[in-house]
Design an enzyme around this catalytic site. Structure first.
Site, PDB file in Angstrom:
ATOM      1  N   ASP A 307       1.153  -1.300  -0.336  1.00  0.00           N
ATOM      2  CA  ASP A 307      -0.116   0.156   0.172  1.00  0.00           C
ATOM      3  C   ASP A 307       0.887   0.847   0.182  1.00  0.00           C
ATOM      4  OD1 ASP A 307      -2.452  -2.019  -0.397  1.00  0.00           O
ATOM      5  OD2 ASP A 307      -2.623  -1.305   2.000  1.00  0.00           O
ATOM      6  N   ARG A 399     -12.779   6.816  -1.177  1.00  0.00           N
ATOM      7  CA  ARG A 399     -12.459   5.773  -0.176  1.00  0.00           C
ATOM      8  C   ARG A 399     -11.444   5.417   0.975  1.00  0.00           C
ATOM      9  NH1 ARG A 399     -12.935   0.490  -4.037  1.00  0.00           N
ATOM     10  NH2 ARG A 399     -13.388  -0.144  -1.826  1.00  0.00           N
TER      11      ARG A 399
HETATM   12  C1  EPZ Z   1      -5.906  -6.007   2.813  1.00  0.00           C
HETATM   13  O1  EPZ Z   1      -6.774  -6.598   0.817  1.00  0.00           O
HETATM   14  C2  EPZ Z   1      -5.541  -4.570   2.732  1.00  0.00           C
HETATM   15  N1  EPZ Z   1      -7.346  -4.358   2.814  1.00  0.00           N
HETATM   16  C3  EPZ Z   1      -5.250  -3.885   0.654  1.00  0.00           C
HETATM   17  O2  EPZ Z   1      -5.299  -2.929   1.362  1.00  0.00           O
HETATM   18  C4  EPZ Z   1      -3.833  -4.058   0.990  1.00  0.00           C
HETATM   19  O3  EPZ Z   1      -3.369  -4.131  -0.017  1.00  0.00           O
HETATM   20  C5  EPZ Z   1      -3.871  -5.797   0.711  1.00  0.00           C
HETATM   21  O4  EPZ Z   1      -4.259  -6.353   2.519  1.00  0.00           O
HETATM   22  C6  EPZ Z   1      -1.873  -6.469   1.141  1.00  0.00           C
HETATM   23  O5  EPZ Z   1      -1.587  -5.751   2.422  1.00  0.00           O
HETATM   24  C7  EPZ Z   1      -7.840  -4.294   3.722  1.00  0.00           C
HETATM   25  O6  EPZ Z   1      -7.979  -4.407   4.650  1.00  0.00           O
HETATM   26  C8  EPZ Z   1      -9.538  -3.266   3.541  1.00  0.00           C
HETATM   27  P1  EPZ Z   1      -4.852 -10.347   1.150  1.00  0.00           P
HETATM   28  P2  EPZ Z   1      -6.809  -7.918   1.239  1.00  0.00           P
HETATM   29  O7  EPZ Z   1      -6.071 -11.129   1.295  1.00  0.00           O
HETATM   30  O8  EPZ Z   1      -6.791  -8.348   3.031  1.00  0.00           O
HETATM   31  C9  EPZ Z   1      -4.349 -13.395  -2.679  1.00  0.00           C
HETATM   32  C10 EPZ Z   1      -6.009  -0.234   0.113  1.00  0.00           C
HETATM   33  O9  EPZ Z   1      -4.989   0.270  -0.552  1.00  0.00           O
HETATM   34  N2  EPZ Z   1      -5.468 -13.593  -2.213  1.00  0.00           N
HETATM   35  O10 EPZ Z   1      -3.866  -9.880   2.416  1.00  0.00           O
HETATM   36  O11 EPZ Z   1      -7.493  -8.181  -0.046  1.00  0.00           O
HETATM   37  C11 EPZ Z   1      -4.432 -11.813  -3.117  1.00  0.00           C
HETATM   38  O12 EPZ Z   1      -4.930 -12.131  -4.161  1.00  0.00           O
HETATM   39  C12 EPZ Z   1      -5.639  -1.422   0.011  1.00  0.00           C
HETATM   40  O13 EPZ Z   1      -6.030   0.062   1.465  1.00  0.00           O
HETATM   41  C13 EPZ Z   1      -5.711 -15.152  -3.196  1.00  0.00           C
HETATM   42  O14 EPZ Z   1      -5.370 -15.396  -3.376  1.00  0.00           O
HETATM   43  O15 EPZ Z   1      -5.531  -9.037   1.064  1.00  0.00           O
HETATM   44  C14 EPZ Z   1      -3.120 -11.078  -3.085  1.00  0.00           C
HETATM   45  O16 EPZ Z   1      -2.186 -11.710  -3.762  1.00  0.00           O
HETATM   46  C15 EPZ Z   1      -5.865  -1.865  -1.224  1.00  0.00           C
HETATM   47  N3  EPZ Z   1      -7.002 -15.873  -2.075  1.00  0.00           N
HETATM   48  C16 EPZ Z   1      -2.768 -11.558  -1.611  1.00  0.00           C
HETATM   49  O17 EPZ Z   1      -3.107 -12.626  -1.202  1.00  0.00           O
HETATM   50  C17 EPZ Z   1      -7.555 -15.018  -1.238  1.00  0.00           C
HETATM   51  O18 EPZ Z   1      -8.653 -15.837  -0.818  1.00  0.00           O
HETATM   52  C18 EPZ Z   1      -2.275 -10.386   0.088  1.00  0.00           C
HETATM   53  O19 EPZ Z   1      -3.746 -10.636  -0.634  1.00  0.00           O
HETATM   54  C19 EPZ Z   1      -7.164 -14.004  -0.673  1.00  0.00           C
HETATM   55  C20 EPZ Z   1      -6.003 -13.367  -1.190  1.00  0.00           C
END
Ligand code: EPZ
Length: 422
Positions: A307, A399
């Site tokens: 982020d 947002r």
């Molecule tokens: C959280 O998203 C944050 N959002 C994101 O903030 C942040 O970029 C991200 O964590 C990583 O730090 C909130 O907290 C609301 P993940 P999240 O599940 O939970 C993959 C911002 O700008 N994955 O940790 O959705 C995924 O595709 C934002 O404020 C799977 O493959 O992120 C990614 O590559 C945007 N399968 C990685 O894991 C799953 O079921 C990490 O995603 C879940 C995730």
């Protein structure tokens, strides 16, 4: 549509307050579903995502009183467990209601969030973990339909990949499950720690908070009673303002911040030549007039946050040598590159790696925000670009950044919100 007009070149000075963390407030709001009694949240950021999730609670039948930074939520009145497409499509973090709804009510329907500007972002790991806790899950008509009529059962869950939202959903689900849940390869972000502390304060035993193994003793569907919760400072907002100091070569102070949560950001800015004074919750950046290039790879906490990647790319455009930035978390989080290049930066992309080459100056232009952090990177670049930069599609910014233009104006930036009425 609103846009931000920035006239570059102003030196910044003074101090601003950091707001509560959006990414902590969202799971905390979702966790209130675990309770049937009123709970008050303070230090909420005044941003659209928070209002969207609170609206979802009211659609479910919860009662919400919200006034800027404070909300009192009573989820004792919930009478629906369907998180509708109209809300989930606006904000994918709405998926965080899946775990708590299923755990408390034994069934729910949540719209599938779909893709987004920074990558595919599947929720397979959330669903697999809930299935190992005994849920039956079906995907139909764009909705995840989950059932566990006799409640969820504690299980051993090993996440294949570290997932912030997945860990949050399972921590919430496990707190009302029957028996013990062990989460291995859990995320360790400060936002997860706040969520665990909130649930612990409500009497649930959670071992290993802040580590990659969490052991949670569920209450067997007995709803929780929460004490008042104060949202932690937003570490990404804090990092963004430190980048504003670095890119404009200005000394500024951020107040109500937590330096421990932004160590990776501070380390990288130090490696670029910036210095810091840290006094309790106040952090002052003293910039370097000759910014050194940076080399960074995004990773999970406590590593360098994805982020903050876009904002560092903006700062790197002003460095005296070539910077290398690698994005490891999201496959498409480089949409800001072509917009930064419209301002005159020289950034080259190869797969997940960006090379940021030095340029003599940036020049103001019309640019378009593509996601939340890309938007703030364009604003940062606009602060140093010669002339006027107009940043369009700032609904992305709204947002997650609380009064960005107000805070930057207070520091002396020439920035205003305008409307082109189309
Ligand atoms: C959280 O998203 C944050 N959002 C994101 O903030 C942040 O970029 C991200 O964590 C990583 O730090 C909130 O907290 C609301 P993940 P999240 O599940 O939970 C993959 C911002 O700008 N994955 O940790 O959705 C995924 O595709 C934002 O404020 C799977 O493959 O992120 C990614 O590559 C945007 N399968 C990685 O894991 C799953 O079921 C990490 O995603 C879940 C995730």
């Amino acid at each position: 549509m609103d846009y931000l007009q920035i006239t570059g070149g102003a030196k910044l000075s003074g101090a601003i307050n950091i707001s509560g963390a959006k990414n902590s407030a969202l799971p905390v709001i979702a966790a209130t579903i675990l309770s049937d009694k009123p709970v008050t949240l303070t230090n909420l950021p005044n941003v659209v995502d928070i209002r969207t999730l609170l609206k979802l609670l009211t659609i479910l039948g919860g009662e919400v009183e919200h006034n800027n930074t404070i909300a009192t939520i009573n989820n004792g009145t919930i009478n629906s467990t369907k998180a509708v497409y109209e809300i989930v499509s606006q904000m994918r973090a709405s998926i965080l209601v899946l775990g708590p709804l299923l755990a408390r009510f034994g069934e729910c329907e949540v719209s599938l969030p779909g893709g987004c500007a920074i990558g595919q972002r599947p929720i397979d790991l959330h669903l697999k973990a809930l299935e190992s806790m005994g849920a039956t899950i079906e995907i139909k008509g764009g909705y995840v339909r989950a059932e566990a009529p006799n409640g969820l059962k504690g299980a051993k869950i090993i996440f294949d990949k570290i997932t912030v939202g997945g860990t949050e959903n399972i921590v919430m689900a496990a707190s009302l499950a029957h028996g013990t849940t062990t989460i291995i390869n859990a995320a360790k972000e400060p936002e997860i720690v706040q969520l665990c502390e909130m649930i612990k304060e409500a009497g649930v035993s959670i071992e290993g908070v802040g580590t990659s193994t969490l052991i949670i003793e569920g209450t067997g569907q007995k709803p929780l009673t929460f004490k008042e919760i104060k949202i932690i400072p937003d570490r990404i907002e804090a990092g963004t303002y430190l980048c504003a100091g670095a890119i404009t070569n200005s000394s500024i102070t951020i107040k109500k911040a937590n330096a421990m949560h932004i160590q990776a950001t501070i380390d990288k800015l130090e490696s670029m030549g910036c210095c810091f004074e840290i006094n309790n919750d106040e952090i002052t950046i003293h910039p370097s007039s000759r910014l050194k290039p940076v080399s960074l790879i995004t990773s999970e906490y406590p590593g360098f946050p994805t982020d903050m990647q876009a904002q560092f790319m903006a700062v790197a455009t002003m460095a005296i040598g070539e910077s290398v930035i690698e994005e490891r978390l999201f496959e498409n989080r480089f949409m800001h590159v072509s917009e930064l290049n419209r301002l005159g930066s020289d950034i080259w992309l190869k797969g997940s790696v960006a090379a940021v080459r030095p340029v003599a100056e940036l020049n103001g232009a019309e640019v378009m925000a593509t996601d939340l952090r890309a938007s703030s990177a364009l604003v940062l670049a606009g602060l140093v670009a010669k002339g006027v930069t107009n940043v369009h599609r700032i609904y992305h910014l709204d947002r997650g950044y609380d009064d960005l233009e107000g805070k930057l104006s207070a520091l002396g930036a020439k920035i205003e919100r305008l409307n082109n009425r189309v």
